[in-house]
Write a protein that holds these residues in place. Structure first.
Motif, PDB file in Angstrom:
ATOM      1  N   TRP A  29      63.465 198.399  74.168  1.00 24.09           N
ATOM      2  CA  TRP A  29      64.167 198.179  75.440  1.00 24.09           C
ATOM      3  C   TRP A  29      65.190 199.283  75.683  1.00 24.09           C
ATOM      4  CZ3 TRP A  29      63.705 195.698  79.792  1.00 24.09           C
ATOM      5  CH2 TRP A  29      64.821 195.471  80.602  1.00 24.09           C
ATOM      6  N   GLN A  30      65.940 199.634  74.660  1.00 24.57           N
ATOM      7  CA  GLN A  30      66.982 200.650  74.803  1.00 24.57           C
ATOM      8  C   GLN A  30      66.391 202.015  75.110  1.00 24.57           C
ATOM      9  OE1 GLN A  30      70.167 199.808  75.044  1.00 24.57           O
ATOM     10  NE2 GLN A  30      69.669 197.675  74.567  1.00 24.57           N
ATOM     11  N   SER A  31      65.154 202.248  74.701  1.00 22.40           N
ATOM     12  CA  SER A  31      64.538 203.561  74.918  1.00 22.40           C
ATOM     13  C   SER A  31      63.670 203.623  76.176  1.00 22.40           C
ATOM     14  CB  SER A  31      63.679 203.937  73.705  1.00 22.40           C
ATOM     15  OG  SER A  31      62.512 203.129  73.648  1.00 22.40           O
ATOM     16  N   THR A  32      63.569 202.549  76.915  1.00 25.40           N
ATOM     17  CA  THR A  32      62.612 202.500  78.024  1.00 25.40           C
ATOM     18  C   THR A  32      63.020 203.340  79.230  1.00 25.40           C
ATOM     19  OG1 THR A  32      61.062 201.007  79.100  1.00 25.40           O
ATOM     20  CG2 THR A  32      63.387 200.433  79.281  1.00 25.40           C
ATOM     21  N   GLY A  33      64.313 203.543  79.428  1.00 25.89           N
ATOM     22  CA  GLY A  33      64.755 204.351  80.568  1.00 25.89           C
ATOM     23  C   GLY A  33      64.370 203.711  81.888  1.00 25.89           C
ATOM     24  N   GLU A  34      63.847 204.508  82.796  1.00 28.52           N
ATOM     25  CA  GLU A  34      63.478 204.029  84.135  1.00 28.52           C
ATOM     26  C   GLU A  34      62.039 203.524  84.216  1.00 28.52           C
ATOM     27  OE1 GLU A  34      65.655 203.748  86.716  1.00 28.52           O
ATOM     28  OE2 GLU A  34      67.152 204.342  85.231  1.00 28.52           O
ATOM     29  N   ARG A  35      61.317 203.640  83.132  1.00 28.25           N
ATOM     30  CA  ARG A  35      59.915 203.213  83.111  1.00 28.25           C
ATOM     31  C   ARG A  35      59.820 201.697  83.011  1.00 28.25           C
ATOM     32  NH1 ARG A  35      57.326 205.357  78.117  1.00 28.25           N
ATOM     33  NH2 ARG A  35      55.468 204.715  79.212  1.00 28.25           N
ATOM     34  N   PRO A  36      58.689 201.133  83.405  1.00 29.67           N
ATOM     35  CA  PRO A  36      58.488 199.705  83.150  1.00 29.67           C
ATOM     36  C   PRO A  36      58.478 199.443  81.637  1.00 29.67           C
ATOM     37  CG  PRO A  36      56.908 200.498  84.766  1.00 29.67           C
ATOM     38  CD  PRO A  36      57.603 201.709  84.193  1.00 29.67           C
ATOM     39  N   PHE A  37      59.097 198.355  81.239  1.00 33.51           N
ATOM     40  CA  PHE A  37      59.173 198.019  79.818  1.00 33.51           C
ATOM     41  C   PHE A  37      57.777 197.852  79.224  1.00 33.51           C
ATOM     42  CE2 PHE A  37      60.352 194.764  76.432  1.00 33.51           C
ATOM     43  CZ  PHE A  37      60.782 195.719  75.533  1.00 33.51           C
ATOM     44  N   ALA A  38      56.848 197.301  79.983  1.00 34.04           N
ATOM     45  CA  ALA A  38      55.481 197.137  79.497  1.00 34.04           C
ATOM     46  C   ALA A  38      54.873 198.476  79.094  1.00 34.04           C
ATOM     47  CB  ALA A  38      54.622 196.459  80.557  1.00 34.04           C
TER      48      ALA A  38
END
Length: 144
Positions: A74-83
């Motif tokens: 989650w912390q590394s997801t940035g602006e991308r969808p978490f999926a």
């Protein structure tokens, strides 16, 4: 960015998170087909007959561990969808989630749960990997 534990375990949010994740489990089981799908559906049917609401109770019990295990993703997801983050790191994500369930099942005294989990554990990584898009979307719907 808040941790998943802070967000998902918030008492005002947690019941809805659990309900959504139970829906993910139900949908994943329903989508299974073939011989392996029948084995999963039979095992799931046995688990759900143990007690009313068993799956919801199990998800609620596992949620703190799942939130902690998924927080680095989650912390590394940035602006991308978490999926997308989970799918890109699918092996690592699946192993993180399975470590939580392995610990939980290892500490239970419920022999039916241990037997059913043991019979499904061999294919569990593949099943978790296939569920990651739904899991990611479900978590993001509550954590964003």
């Amino acid at each position: 960015m808040s941790s998943l534990s802070q967000t998902l375990l918030d008492p005002a949010r947690r019941p809805a998170v659990v309900e959504t994740l139970v829906g993910v489990v139900d949908a994943e089981v329903a989508d299974k087909s073939g011989i392996g799908g029948r084995v999963i559906k039979t095992g799931y049917g046995a688990i759900t007959k143990i007690s009313d609401g068993f799956v919801g109770k199990a998800v609620n019990r596992l949620l703190p561990g799942f939130a902690e295990a998924l927080d680095p993703f989650w912390q590394s997801t940035g602006e991308r969808p978490f999926a997308d983050t989970l799918v890109d790191r699918q092996v690592e994500a699946a192993e993180a989630l399975l470590a939580v369930t392995d610990r939980q099942v290892g500490s239970t005294s419920n022999k039916v749960v241990k037997k059913v989990y043991g019979s499904l554990r061999g294919k569990a990584k593949d099943n978790v990997i296939s569920a990651l898009p739904r899991v990611g979307a479900a978590i993001e719907s509550h954590a964003s």
